[in-house]
Design a protein around this motif. Sequence first.
Motif, PDB file in Angstrom:
ATOM      1  N   ALA A 312      38.199  18.923  -4.246  1.00 35.62           N
ATOM      2  CA  ALA A 312      39.454  19.457  -4.783  1.00 35.62           C
ATOM      3  C   ALA A 312      39.248  20.271  -6.047  1.00 35.62           C
ATOM      4  CB  ALA A 312      40.435  18.319  -5.057  1.00 35.62           C
ATOM      5  N   ASP A 313      38.079  20.165  -6.667  1.00 38.92           N
ATOM      6  CA  ASP A 313      37.884  20.922  -7.898  1.00 38.92           C
ATOM      7  C   ASP A 313      37.235  22.262  -7.602  1.00 38.92           C
ATOM      8  OD1 ASP A 313      35.156  20.625  -7.604  1.00 38.92           O
ATOM      9  OD2 ASP A 313      34.923  19.122  -9.173  1.00 38.92           O
ATOM     10  N   GLU A 314      36.699  22.903  -8.641  1.00 37.66           N
ATOM     11  CA  GLU A 314      36.186  24.273  -8.514  1.00 37.66           C
ATOM     12  C   GLU A 314      34.839  24.348  -7.799  1.00 37.66           C
ATOM     13  OE1 GLU A 314      37.599  27.182  -9.606  1.00 37.66           O
ATOM     14  OE2 GLU A 314      39.419  26.080 -10.070  1.00 37.66           O
ATOM     15  N   ARG A 315      34.238  23.220  -7.420  1.00 33.42           N
ATOM     16  CA  ARG A 315      32.868  23.238  -6.898  1.00 33.42           C
ATOM     17  C   ARG A 315      32.811  23.124  -5.381  1.00 33.42           C
ATOM     18  NH1 ARG A 315      30.009  18.952  -8.098  1.00 33.42           N
ATOM     19  NH2 ARG A 315      31.808  17.603  -8.386  1.00 33.42           N
ATOM     20  N   ARG A 347      36.912  41.429  -3.840  1.00 30.41           N
ATOM     21  CA  ARG A 347      36.895  40.469  -4.950  1.00 30.41           C
ATOM     22  C   ARG A 347      38.183  40.529  -5.780  1.00 30.41           C
ATOM     23  NH1 ARG A 347      32.441  44.035  -6.204  1.00 30.41           N
ATOM     24  NH2 ARG A 347      32.917  45.403  -7.986  1.00 30.41           N
ATOM     25  N   HIS A 348      38.829  41.709  -5.857  1.00 30.04           N
ATOM     26  CA  HIS A 348      40.084  41.803  -6.605  1.00 30.04           C
ATOM     27  C   HIS A 348      41.250  41.144  -5.866  1.00 30.04           C
ATOM     28  CE1 HIS A 348      38.039  44.564  -9.335  1.00 30.04           C
ATOM     29  NE2 HIS A 348      39.106  44.489 -10.117  1.00 30.04           N
ATOM     30  N   VAL A 389      48.024  39.732   9.873  1.00 34.83           N
ATOM     31  CA  VAL A 389      49.128  39.039  10.533  1.00 34.83           C
ATOM     32  C   VAL A 389      50.363  39.921  10.379  1.00 34.83           C
ATOM     33  CG1 VAL A 389      50.493  36.939  10.662  1.00 34.83           C
ATOM     34  CG2 VAL A 389      48.103  36.816   9.917  1.00 34.83           C
ATOM     35  N   GLY A 390      50.724  40.633  11.438  1.00 41.67           N
ATOM     36  CA  GLY A 390      51.830  41.586  11.348  1.00 41.67           C
ATOM     37  C   GLY A 390      51.476  42.710  10.402  1.00 41.67           C
ATOM     38  N   ASP A 391      52.336  42.940   9.408  1.00 40.65           N
ATOM     39  CA  ASP A 391      52.057  43.998   8.444  1.00 40.65           C
ATOM     40  C   ASP A 391      51.462  43.437   7.153  1.00 40.65           C
ATOM     41  OD1 ASP A 391      54.261  42.666   7.533  1.00 40.65           O
ATOM     42  OD2 ASP A 391      55.465  44.446   7.107  1.00 40.65           O
ATOM     43  N   ARG A 392      51.002  42.180   7.200  1.00 39.60           N
ATOM     44  CA  ARG A 392      50.416  41.543   6.027  1.00 39.60           C
ATOM     45  C   ARG A 392      48.982  41.097   6.331  1.00 39.60           C
ATOM     46  NH1 ARG A 392      54.368  40.418   2.408  1.00 39.60           N
ATOM     47  NH2 ARG A 392      53.140  38.844   1.299  1.00 39.60           N
ATOM     48  N   TYR A 393      48.280  40.723   5.293  1.00 36.45           N
ATOM     49  CA  TYR A 393      46.914  40.223   5.414  1.00 36.45           C
ATOM     50  C   TYR A 393      46.828  38.872   4.714  1.00 36.45           C
ATOM     51  CZ  TYR A 393      45.592  44.936   6.880  1.00 36.45           C
ATOM     52  OH  TYR A 393      45.488  46.119   7.550  1.00 36.45           O
ATOM     53  N   GLU A 394      45.882  38.055   5.159  1.00 36.02           N
ATOM     54  CA  GLU A 394      45.713  36.753   4.523  1.00 36.02           C
ATOM     55  C   GLU A 394      44.236  36.392   4.441  1.00 36.02           C
ATOM     56  OE1 GLU A 394      47.922  34.056   6.950  1.00 36.02           O
ATOM     57  OE2 GLU A 394      46.327  33.829   8.431  1.00 36.02           O
ATOM     58  N   PHE A 395      43.918  35.567   3.453  1.00 37.70           N
ATOM     59  CA  PHE A 395      42.584  35.038   3.200  1.00 37.70           C
ATOM     60  C   PHE A 395      42.460  33.647   3.797  1.00 37.70           C
ATOM     61  CE2 PHE A 395      41.152  37.199  -0.963  1.00 37.70           C
ATOM     62  CZ  PHE A 395      39.989  37.677  -0.394  1.00 37.70           C
ATOM     63  N   HIS A 396      41.286  33.287   4.312  1.00 39.65           N
ATOM     64  CA  HIS A 396      40.969  31.875   4.489  1.00 39.65           C
ATOM     65  C   HIS A 396      40.719  31.305   3.092  1.00 39.65           C
ATOM     66  CE1 HIS A 396      38.509  28.300   5.308  1.00 39.65           C
ATOM     67  NE2 HIS A 396      39.151  28.250   6.458  1.00 39.65           N
ATOM     68  N   GLY A 397      41.105  30.048   2.865  1.00 40.88           N
ATOM     69  CA  GLY A 397      41.006  29.461   1.531  1.00 40.88           C
ATOM     70  C   GLY A 397      39.613  29.506   0.943  1.00 40.88           C
ATOM     71  N   LEU A 398      38.586  29.219   1.751  1.00 42.16           N
ATOM     72  CA  LEU A 398      37.216  29.233   1.233  1.00 42.16           C
ATOM     73  C   LEU A 398      36.738  30.656   0.957  1.00 42.16           C
ATOM     74  CD1 LEU A 398      35.561  26.469   3.450  1.00 42.16           C
ATOM     75  CD2 LEU A 398      36.305  26.293   1.064  1.00 42.16           C
ATOM     76  N   ARG A 400      38.705  33.013  -0.039  1.00 46.32           N
ATOM     77  CA  ARG A 400      39.387  33.343  -1.289  1.00 46.32           C
ATOM     78  C   ARG A 400      38.593  32.809  -2.478  1.00 46.32           C
ATOM     79  NH1 ARG A 400      44.848  34.122  -2.930  1.00 46.32           N
ATOM     80  NH2 ARG A 400      45.140  33.510  -5.099  1.00 46.32           N
ATOM     81  N   GLU A 401      38.092  31.569  -2.346  1.00 46.44           N
ATOM     82  CA  GLU A 401      37.295  30.996  -3.432  1.00 46.44           C
ATOM     83  C   GLU A 401      36.007  31.788  -3.635  1.00 46.44           C
ATOM     84  OE1 GLU A 401      35.275  26.691  -4.465  1.00 46.44           O
ATOM     85  OE2 GLU A 401      37.253  26.767  -3.516  1.00 46.44           O
ATOM     86  N   PHE A 402      35.394  32.224  -2.544  1.00 48.90           N
ATOM     87  CA  PHE A 402      34.185  33.042  -2.649  1.00 48.90           C
ATOM     88  C   PHE A 402      34.506  34.370  -3.335  1.00 48.90           C
ATOM     89  CE2 PHE A 402      31.504  36.412  -0.802  1.00 48.90           C
ATOM     90  CZ  PHE A 402      30.262  35.993  -1.254  1.00 48.90           C
ATOM     91  N   ALA A 403      35.628  34.993  -2.970  1.00 57.12           N
ATOM     92  CA  ALA A 403      36.032  36.251  -3.605  1.00 57.12           C
ATOM     93  C   ALA A 403      36.253  36.046  -5.106  1.00 57.12           C
ATOM     94  CB  ALA A 403      37.295  36.805  -2.951  1.00 57.12           C
ATOM     95  N   ALA A 404      36.842  34.901  -5.472  1.00 61.58           N
ATOM     96  CA  ALA A 404      37.065  34.608  -6.890  1.00 61.58           C
ATOM     97  C   ALA A 404      35.734  34.453  -7.630  1.00 61.58           C
ATOM     98  CB  ALA A 404      37.907  33.346  -7.036  1.00 61.58           C
ATOM     99  N   GLU A 405      34.743  33.842  -6.979  1.00 59.50           N
ATOM    100  CA  GLU A 405      33.406  33.756  -7.587  1.00 59.50           C
ATOM    101  C   GLU A 405      32.822  35.143  -7.822  1.00 59.50           C
ATOM    102  OE1 GLU A 405      31.549  29.533  -5.971  1.00 59.50           O
ATOM    103  OE2 GLU A 405      30.718  31.439  -5.297  1.00 59.50           O
TER     104      GLU A 405
END
Length: 593
Positions: A312-315, A347-348, A389-398, A400-405
């Motif tokens: 659950a934490d940042e690791r 990444r942004h 998804v339709g006219d939008r885009y979505e990240f898988h949660g992991l 997203r975390e990789f992009a944040a790194e």
Amino acid sequence: MQWGKEAALGELLLRHRQTTGLTQEELAEASGLSVRGIGDIERGRARGPQRRSVEALADALRLEGRVRTEFLDAARRGRRRAAAGPSKPNPSGELVGRGTELAGLRGFAELVAQGAAEVPVAAISGLPGIGKSSLLVAAANAVADLFPDGRFFLDLRGMEEPLTSAQALDRLLRLLEVPEAEIRGPLAERVRHYRSLLDGKRALIVLDNALDADQVRALLPGTARCLVLVAGRRALSELDAGHRRVLTVLSTGDSVALLARIAGTRRVHGEPGAAAEVARLCGNLPMALRLAGHRLAVSPQWSLKDLAAMLADERRLSLLAAGPLQVRTAFALSYRQLDERTRLVFRHLSVIPGADFTPALAAVAAGIEPGGAEHLLMTLADASLVRRVGDRYEFHGLLREFAAERFRDEEHPPSRRAATDRVNSWLVHTATRAGLLFDVWRRAEPAELCGEPASFPLRTCEEAECWLDAEAGNWIPAIRYAARARWHHDVIAVARALHWYSYVRVRPYPWPELYGLGVSAARAADSPAEEVALRDLLGWALAHRTGNGRTALPARELALELTGVIGDRPEEAWAKCHQVANLLRLGEPVSAS
């Protein structure tokens, strides 16, 4: 590699180890090999280890006579064939939740075997770690009986040093036992030779880790009864295929079943709530689940609740690793395939507060033009790094975390702060302007709302409502960010502007919290007039959110008290009106008189 006639070394090693009842650790201690080395052989990653290593394994397993000879011969075959390309990997035994996909591939394979499929190619794609290779191998084994004239497996290494079409074709020709002297000449001639060998045959060609359609085309047999199973991270949309499967994450139930298969059924089922939480934190991604299961298997002192707390934490990405097998590494392979501009956008995207987004919001995050963002998002979707998804885009949660790194590691602090401020400011201001279109007393004109039409595309109350509904997962956390950043006037403005919209959308949104932030901002900005209005709205929100008008009384009493202090007669009238209505609903008409 053709399979079905001779057992591979990995299959034999796994069979003999299980027969003797040894774990990989016990066999490693007895033979002097590493646990990782034994695992690589069993999984088919190391097909022809050195003779001394194989003999040490045979000794540790106490193999004798014909069984020992078969074991040593399998290793020799593996060493000879290493130059021709990898053999079929062994099924992991961990394929869970893919029954529908397997049934679909089996049905398609039956059509191909009958010559009834228009295009005898099945393409499997999906994000890194989704289980494409596992499904590919399971499908190949499930349909192998339909193709008696040969089954051939080739790893195209699309993510690391990908084979060229010519190199891949040469390996297939060797697997077809074409003499080296005949594997020469222009590519077109070799393609014709390859297709002539398979003409009229019923054969299965399995191509894993494909880079793109161009890499694959020369490897297609071009005959109606030869099935090609191809898997890759890219969508392979330019490849003509008669059957496509884009793999999605597992259900929670299947995710828990996969954990149980690895870490033990009794252990996992003993903590059903924690198991579901581990699955959620792994994003129901098969690779992450297998690694989490491995963590549990090698750490018997951990409970699933312990693992969930650590995940659950940042690791999370650091925990989801076992030696060279890492979720982070799998994502990084795809990331490195992107050009710099696409990597920048990727990444942004991590600074967007919600789970999904439009190209317009992605453009704001990356600081580029909206038209360019659409093209780059399509590139990311093709690489399975985001999902459309339709006219939008979505990240898988992991992911997203990789992009944040990547964002933290590759952007300078001032750039990170500027991008985060830019996204949240745009969301707060756009929500403010959208909210003003709901004002029944004063319909704001578009020109009055924003001097730059391109930055505020909403023109009607209906458009504003659609935007606020769709972007709630983004503008609500943006208001919280603005409050933490002490953008007091922005928080006041958006809270006031959303007044009428909140009447339309009472239940889904945390109006007491948002109006409470507005009250705090008004107090910090020393704006009693705004505080009065926002306290009154807070009272309304508390009454309607909880269904108990009594919870609204303190906020409305303070609002009424403040109107007297500042001498705002109109606001005092509104405050009294709302207080009286509130008390009447509570059945206290005397107190309201």
